[in-house]
Design an enzyme around this catalytic site. Structure first.
Site, PDB file in Angstrom:
ATOM      1  N   GLU A 140     -13.519 -24.186 -22.326  1.00 21.23           N
ATOM      2  CA  GLU A 140     -14.218 -25.269 -21.620  1.00 21.23           C
ATOM      3  C   GLU A 140     -14.340 -24.970 -20.129  1.00 21.23           C
ATOM      4  OE1 GLU A 140     -12.399 -29.037 -22.631  1.00 21.23           O
ATOM      5  OE2 GLU A 140     -12.972 -28.840 -24.724  1.00 21.23           O
ATOM      6  N   GLU A 178     -12.195 -26.235 -31.305  1.00 18.86           N
ATOM      7  CA  GLU A 178     -11.414 -27.481 -31.266  1.00 18.86           C
ATOM      8  C   GLU A 178     -12.158 -28.554 -32.043  1.00 18.86           C
ATOM      9  OE1 GLU A 178      -9.888 -28.898 -27.413  1.00 18.86           O
ATOM     10  OE2 GLU A 178      -9.605 -26.801 -26.827  1.00 18.86           O
TER      11      GLU A 178
HETATM   12  C1  GAL Z   1      -9.991 -30.403 -24.804  1.00 22.58           C
HETATM   13  C2  GAL Z   1      -9.253 -29.236 -24.145  1.00 22.58           C
HETATM   14  C3  GAL Z   1      -7.849 -29.162 -24.630  1.00 22.58           C
HETATM   15  C4  GAL Z   1      -7.208 -30.511 -24.570  1.00 22.58           C
HETATM   16  C5  GAL Z   1      -7.975 -31.491 -25.397  1.00 22.58           C
HETATM   17  C6  GAL Z   1      -7.321 -32.873 -25.371  1.00 22.58           C
HETATM   18  O1  GAL Z   1     -11.106 -30.765 -24.065  1.00 22.58           O
HETATM   19  O2  GAL Z   1      -9.886 -28.020 -24.404  1.00 22.58           O
HETATM   20  O3  GAL Z   1      -7.133 -28.243 -23.849  1.00 22.58           O
HETATM   21  O4  GAL Z   1      -7.198 -30.904 -23.248  1.00 22.58           O
HETATM   22  O5  GAL Z   1      -9.277 -31.576 -24.874  1.00 22.58           O
HETATM   23  O6  GAL Z   1      -8.010 -33.803 -26.083  1.00 22.58           O
END
Ligand code: GAL
Length: 915
Positions: free
Chosen positions: A514, A607
């Site tokens: 990100e 993710e």
């Molecule tokens: C994402 C990020 C992760 C963590 C997650 C929490 O945006 O890549 O590292 O922060 O959100 O919800």
């Protein structure tokens, strides 16, 4: 150079308060098969000192940093990263002496750093041989100085919830005397640090050797020019771990293993072997080997290099005769230079490495011998696996020809109550519990792991996305990696790939998460291309990826990457009308758009979800939606900072597990997912930053399974008969009230019974992953579910209203521990009623004690809001459960007894053995 008078005075004063005994810890020597190469653990017997505050610390800094004003606490995780702040200074800093440590990982000779003249800070007391550090604390490594706390509670803590409310920030020193015998004269001697958090600067015998700022990488310094053989050698390491440097708990200290490596001056270099395989089948495979030999001697060297390959058994030991050998190669290496040889061999009937459970993770070791004038002068071992891997943009990942759906999770580096201090058994336990859930892959968010973790994933057959950066030039927190990105991105990226490229479990290189460069068009893509090219120069056999939560298919950044890694974008981000008008990211589902734009690139979700729950907490009313953001009265409680375990709520930009399953099932070209996250982690306690740890794991910080564990198990292990009911059934205050009952099962239909009366049979519709009886009225008694698959009885589960808590019950994950001083056993203590049923909402305080050759290193209960130090031997249970972690004592064997006591409850004891 600046004079350090104030700090020096402070220390002399401080040290004079302590007794004057000398402790010189011995180095434990564990030679490899060849006496010419020794890799010696120097974990034991360090002297440690940390300044009370950053303001009082010495000023031996790597570089100046921007001033940080205000708190970065409540920043949403997907907030847009911002530009670096330029700082100018006239203050003298040590950076020019540290940068040359990176030279081995900078390809262009013009860009390598020249060490300035002089020996800065040699007058500083802590670096000097004669300095008396007896008043300092004695510690063994791996060591995390922050994990014992205390937690910084309250509304304006120095270290906030984001970094776990623990004192990881600050400046500290580690000192150790090394015994270097006279017989080591003429050898090359290296310091190998697997990880130190952070900005390490190293002195030996008062001379500045070098350092390495990035806390997650492993690094080596050549001590040879500074060593005095035949005497004590004083090593001093300064760490400087900034606040506001991470979005999660980084830990602090030398938190991984440290080694002294001794070799002949002519030797295989650091990460000096690289093995790749091609044309892999069950019948044969071609192995290619590159060996880099360094000549640190004063003369040119003619060497011959031969490598034999042995199979390893499941315990990691070589078995039998060599299965093949690479032909001997001769080469001449000029003094001060290195030479690379490359050779190829075909192996017959290789035992392939493949992911569990359908394949076996077979491993080999290549033993490389370097000879000079007929005498072996170095032996170097490289573990590797033979496997084929193909990423098909329409099907996903094929390993050894078999299609493997990626059922992955993101894992942070910390080990719960043990903090950042790496422990192999604790990491193995994390993987074992993930495996039980059906997980076959992990993404190392967002940094390189301890090398032992990759040894575990190799041995256990997990697939790994190895990841290095959470930020590039643009920053997420004021003092994160962006500060050193310009000078260190190349060396950090190269050393990361070189260290890890022989692990067969590593399937991809992720060089970003990100990053802010998603927002900066061509300029950002240029940064990406530079790192991508570096990674490919070091390894061509794995795709590059960088996780994207914002970039769209027509933006420049995704075009640079070999594989498309989407964070949350596959399901769509903030799509419900309640987010109309928000200035946050809103994105329609992106799988199809990406697939259309990049038909040749594999897509996977780096993710998914970011769903929340607090184990054993159920809040009412229960949402009718399958996926909803969390608010007060809608899955969350901002007074107690607890989150409902009906498992229907996610962070605003995320989606529930159910929704993600549906989206993935409708996009079979997607290679799979990495759920955010497998285990809860320290810091980043979204949605309640008043807490200490995260809520997004399927497994809590103590290792206890949340309901979500069973939801994933039901989907990821369809062949495993299971059914799981939620919530618990102790709701004395809810008699007659609607109390929904949900069931997770690998079956396709189920019938629910309350006190023997059927509440109806329900069948999963297409893209439905739970069965829900939403209008059940609570009455005490027994809930039972019988699940069916294809019309046949498949599994059942029962939940009962319990009686009052009467006693404690203890069970250990292992009753025999190794007496190596590192091995752990994890003991779960349950609060139960007279029939042995866990009493769901019991939070009694428990006191632990231990007898025998072991110690209690931490306790926990998995409650994200709990601010009792992990070192405490007294702790409240959280919803019926409490954990105590016991570590063996080195060299001490015998019976261990752990006792748990709680007022008003019958105590319990558990007997263990250290062998
Ligand atoms: C994402 C990020 C992760 C963590 C997650 C929490 O945006 O890549 O590292 O922060 O959100 O919800």
């Amino acid at each position: 150079m600046k004079k350090y008078t104030p700090s020096r005075l402070l220390f002399l004063l401080c040290l004079s308060l302590y007794a004057n005994t000398t402790l010189q810890a011995k180095i434990s020597v564990r030679p490899t098969s060849n006496v010419n190469r020794q890799r010696i653990s120097i974990n034991k017997g360090w002297h440690f000192f940390k300044y009370d505050s950053v303001a009082k610390a010495d000023k031996l800094i790597y570089d100046v940093r921007p001033e940080v004003s205000g708190s970065t606490e409540y920043k949403v995780a997907d907030a847009k990263p911002t530009e670096a702040v330029e700082v100018k200074t006239t203050q003298e800093v040590l950076k020019p002496w540290i940068l040359p440590s990176a030279n081995g990982f900078i390809n262009d000779p013009q860009k390598r750093h020249v060490r300035p003249k002089g020996n800065p800070c040699s007058n500083f007391p802590f670096v000097q041989v004669g300095f008396d550090d007896n008043s300092w604390e004695r510690v063994d490594l791996p060591h995390d100085w922050a994990i014992k706390g205390p937690f910084m509670t309250g509304s304006n803590p120095e270290v906030g919830g984001g970094m776990g409310r623990l004192p990881s920030n600050g400046v500290a020193w580690y000192r150790k005397k090394l015994d270097i015998p006279a017989s080591d004269a003429g050898k090359s001697i290296f310091l190998d640090v697997d990880g130190a958090m952070s900005y390490a600067i190293v002195w030996l015998n008062g001379k500045l050797v070098g350092g390495w700022p990035y806390g997650y990488n492993s690094w080596r310094l050549d001590l040879t020019p500074y060593v005095v053989p035949g005497g004590k050698n004083q090593l001093a390491i300064r760490l400087d771990n900034p606040n506001n440097s991470a979005r999660w708990y980084p830990g602090g200290g030398i938190y991984r293993n440290v080694w002294l490596t001794k070799t002949s001056p002519v030797h295989v270099g650091q990460y000096g072997t690289y093995i790749t395989t091609k044309n892999v089948s069950k019948n044969s495979a071609i192995l290619n080997l590159e060996v880099t030999v360094d000549n640190n001697s004063k003369t040119n060297a003619n060497v011959s290099i031969v490598t034999r390959v042995f199979a390893l058994n499941s315990a990691g030991k070589p078995v039998g005769d060599p299965v093949t050998r690479f032909a001997s190669e001769n080469t001449k290496i000029a003094t001060g230079k290195n030479a690379k040889i490359s050779s190829t061999v075909t192996i017959q009937n290789p035992k392939l490495w493949g992911p569990a459970p359908t394949q076996t993770p077979n491993l080999y070791v290549a033993v490389t011998s370097v000879s000079q004038r007929g005498k072996i002068i170095d032996t170097y071992e490289t573990r590797f696996g033979i496997r084929s891997m193909e990423f098909n943009p329409n099907k996903g990942l094929l390993v050894n020809g078999e299609y493997i759906q990626i059922k992955g999770v993101n894992q942070h580096h910390d080990l719960g109550g043990l903090g950042a201090a790496f422990n192999t058994r604790a990491a193995e336990r994390q993987l074992e519990i993930l495996r039980e859930m059906g997980c076959n892959a992990i993404r190392l968010s967002h940094n390189p792991p301890a090398p032992e973790l990759l040894e575990l994933t190799d041995r256990m057959g997990f697939l790994v996305i190895d990841e290095i950066f959470d930020s590039w030039e643009r920053k997420k927190t004021a003092l994160d990696f962006h500060l050193i990105f310009p000078e260190w991105s190349e060396p950090d990226a190269r050393s990361f790939v070189r260290r890890d490229r022989n692990y067969p479990s590593v399937i991809m290189w992720s060089f970003g998460n990100e990053v802010g460069e998603q927002y900066t068009g061509e300029e950002g893509a240029k940064v990406a291309k530079r790192i991508h090219d570096i990674v490919k120069e070091e390894d061509t056999t794995r795709p590059t990826i960088s996780a994207m939560n914002f970039a769209k298919p027509d933006m420049p950044l995704p075009a640079v990457l070999d594989a498309i890694g989407l964070n949350y974008q596959g399901e769509g981000i903030r799509q419900s009308p309640e987010f109309d008008g928000t200035d946050r990211i809103r994105t329609a589902p992106q799988y199809d758009a990406y697939h259309a734009k990049f038909p040749d690139k594999v897509i996977l979700s780096t993710e998914t979800a970011s769903a929340f729950s607090s184990r054993g907490i159920y809040l009412f009313p229960v949402s009718k939606e399958i996926s909803a953001p969390l608010r007060d009265g809608r899955g969350g409680d901002s007074k107690t900072h607890q989150v409902s375990s009906y498992e229907l709520h996610a962070v605003d930009f995320g989606s529930s597990a159910d929704k993600v399953f549906g989206t993935l099932d409708q996009h079979p070209f997607v290679a799979g997912e990495f759920v955010w996250t497998g285990w809860d982690h320290l810091g980043e306690p979204t949605p309640y930053y008043e807490s200490r740890s995260a809520y997004c794991g399927m497994i809590d910080l103590a290792g206890f399974k949340k309901d979500r564990f069973y939801l994933y198990q039901s989907h990821w292990r369809p062949e495993f008969p299971m059914a799981h009911i939620l919530p618990h059934w102790n709701w004395a205050e809810r008699v007659g009230e609607i109390t929904p009952v949900h069931v997770f099962t690998s079956g396709d239909e189920a019938e629910l019974f309350l006190n023997g009366k059927s509440l109806g049979k329900k069948k999963k519709a297409q893209y439905e992953y739970r069965l829900r009886w939403d209008s059940v009225k609570y009455e005490p008694g027994e809930l039972k579910v019988i699940a069916y698959k294809n019309g046949l009885k498949w599994a059942e589960n029962t939940v009962k209203t319990t009686g009052a808590a009467t006693k404690l019950l203890a069970s250990a994950d292992r009753e025999i521990v190794n007496s190596d001083g590192k091995d752990l056993t994890f003991i779960t203590v349950q609060i139960v009623d007279k029939d042995g049923l866990v009493v769901p909402r019991s939070n009694n305080s428990i006191e632990f004690s231990i007898d025998g050759p072991a110690e209690i290193v931490a306790t926990d209960n998995g409650d994200a809001t709990n601010m009792v130090s992990f070192a405490s031997k007294e702790r409240e249970a959280f919803n019926g459960l409490c954990l105590v972690i016991v570590r063996s004592k080195a060299g001490e064997k015998g019976k261990i007894t752990v006792t748990a006591k709680s007022n008003g409850l019958k105590e319990t004891q558990i007997n263990l053995q250290s062998k």
